[in-house]
Write a protein that holds these residues in place. Structure first.
Motif, PDB file in Angstrom:
ATOM      1  N   ASP A   1      37.234  44.261  34.731  1.00 30.11           N
ATOM      2  CA  ASP A   1      37.787  43.044  35.320  1.00 30.11           C
ATOM      3  C   ASP A   1      38.972  42.451  34.569  1.00 30.11           C
ATOM      4  OD1 ASP A   1      35.827  43.219  37.250  1.00 30.11           O
ATOM      5  OD2 ASP A   1      34.449  41.879  36.202  1.00 30.11           O
ATOM      6  N   PHE A   2      39.290  42.978  33.405  1.00 32.61           N
ATOM      7  CA  PHE A   2      40.375  42.424  32.590  1.00 32.61           C
ATOM      8  C   PHE A   2      40.846  43.466  31.591  1.00 32.61           C
ATOM      9  CE2 PHE A   2      36.270  41.382  30.790  1.00 32.61           C
ATOM     10  CZ  PHE A   2      36.389  41.832  29.488  1.00 32.61           C
TER      11      PHE A   2
ATOM     12  N   GLN B   1      46.976  41.020  36.220  1.00 31.41           N
ATOM     13  CA  GLN B   1      45.542  41.122  35.963  1.00 31.41           C
ATOM     14  C   GLN B   1      45.156  40.120  34.885  1.00 31.41           C
ATOM     15  OE1 GLN B   1      44.111  44.755  34.037  1.00 31.41           O
ATOM     16  NE2 GLN B   1      46.233  45.302  33.620  1.00 31.41           N
ATOM     17  N   ILE B   2      43.867  39.842  34.812  1.00 33.64           N
ATOM     18  CA  ILE B   2      43.365  38.928  33.793  1.00 33.64           C
ATOM     19  C   ILE B   2      43.478  39.630  32.439  1.00 33.64           C
ATOM     20  CG2 ILE B   2      41.334  37.675  32.969  1.00 33.64           C
ATOM     21  CD1 ILE B   2      40.395  37.698  35.969  1.00 33.64           C
TER      22      ILE B   2
ATOM     23  N   ALA C   1      40.852  37.160  43.967  1.00 35.86           N
ATOM     24  CA  ALA C   1      40.418  38.172  44.933  1.00 35.86           C
ATOM     25  C   ALA C   1      40.846  37.848  46.350  1.00 35.86           C
ATOM     26  CB  ALA C   1      38.906  38.316  44.880  1.00 35.86           C
TER      27      ALA C   1
ATOM     28  N   LYS D   1      38.654  35.855  38.420  1.00 37.90           N
ATOM     29  CA  LYS D   1      38.596  37.035  39.286  1.00 37.90           C
ATOM     30  C   LYS D   1      38.342  36.599  40.732  1.00 37.90           C
ATOM     31  CE  LYS D   1      36.430  41.414  40.046  1.00 37.90           C
ATOM     32  NZ  LYS D   1      35.226  42.183  39.984  1.00 37.90           N
TER      33      LYS D   1
ATOM     34  N   ASP E   1      45.480  34.272  33.062  1.00 37.64           N
ATOM     35  CA  ASP E   1      45.152  34.671  34.429  1.00 37.64           C
ATOM     36  C   ASP E   1      46.158  35.683  34.985  1.00 37.64           C
ATOM     37  OD1 ASP E   1      47.394  33.265  35.439  1.00 37.64           O
ATOM     38  OD2 ASP E   1      46.200  31.622  36.231  1.00 37.64           O
ATOM     39  N   GLN E   2      45.945  36.103  36.223  1.00 33.61           N
ATOM     40  CA  GLN E   2      46.754  37.134  36.855  1.00 33.61           C
ATOM     41  C   GLN E   2      48.222  36.721  37.003  1.00 33.61           C
ATOM     42  OE1 GLN E   2      43.875  35.757  37.955  1.00 33.61           O
ATOM     43  NE2 GLN E   2      42.657  37.222  39.111  1.00 33.61           N
TER      44      GLN E   2
END
Length: 180
Positions: free
Chosen positions: A93-94, A64-65, A180, A176, A146-147
């Motif tokens: 989102d993070f 995940q972020i 995705a 994101k 980042d992810q």
């Protein structure tokens, strides 16, 4: 010819120094390039500040972020940005990961008890062993990871609404969308 060059040389050197000064003054001091941008986060493992039996590592920054926020209880700018981090901690989102840097654990825990804890986890780095590998030279600093565990951005200084809306949030949204 030789006399005129010797006469002009100090003038040329002075002019070059003035140009360098003007260029330097025109730059934003919070925009310090990091050699880590675009590279994987350094490998690390630290005790978790609020639960020393657990650890925080580079593996926690994958999937995940992450906003990795370098902070300390003695840092007035860190206290200045704390409310913004509390608001951001509600974003889905993070995750916000703390790096408690060059601090006393009891002082740091007291700050979190008084002001709230925006961090999903918080690595404790009292000796700057991990901060050194991240290129940290002051607090607060925030890295966007980042992810895949790649450092995408480094922000020096406190996060406020303007920094979030103009710089960090667009990057998080882009990451994101890419993931995705």
């Amino acid at each position: 010819m030789s006399k005129s060059i010797r006469f002009l040389m100090p003038l040329i050197i002075f002019g070059a120094l003035v140009i360098l000064l003007v260029i330097g003054l025109g730059k934003d001091p919070s925009e310090v390039p990091s050699p880590l941008i675009g590279k994987p986060v350094p490998e690390f493992s630290l005790p978790e500040l609020t639960d020393p039996g657990r650890s925080v590592s580079d593996e926690d920054l994958k999937g995940q972020i992450s906003l990795v926020n370098v902070w300390a209880s003695w840092c007035s700018s860190c206290r200045q940005e704390h409310q913004a981090l509390m608001a951001l901690s509600r974003e889905p989102d993070f995750q916000i990961v703390g790096l408690n840097w060059k601090d006393d654990a009891q002082d740091a825990l007291a700050v979190l008890r008084m002001t709230g804890n925006p961090y999903a986890m918080n690595g404790y780095d009292p000796d700057n062993k991990v901060g050194l590998h991240w290129g940290v030279y002051g607090a607060p600093e925030t890295f966007i990871v980042d992810q895949d565990g790649i450092i995408r951005h480094k922000h020096i200084g406190p996060i406020d609404r303007k920094v979030w809306e103009e710089t960090l949030q667009p990057l998080v949204a882009q990451l994101k969308a890419e993931g995705a």
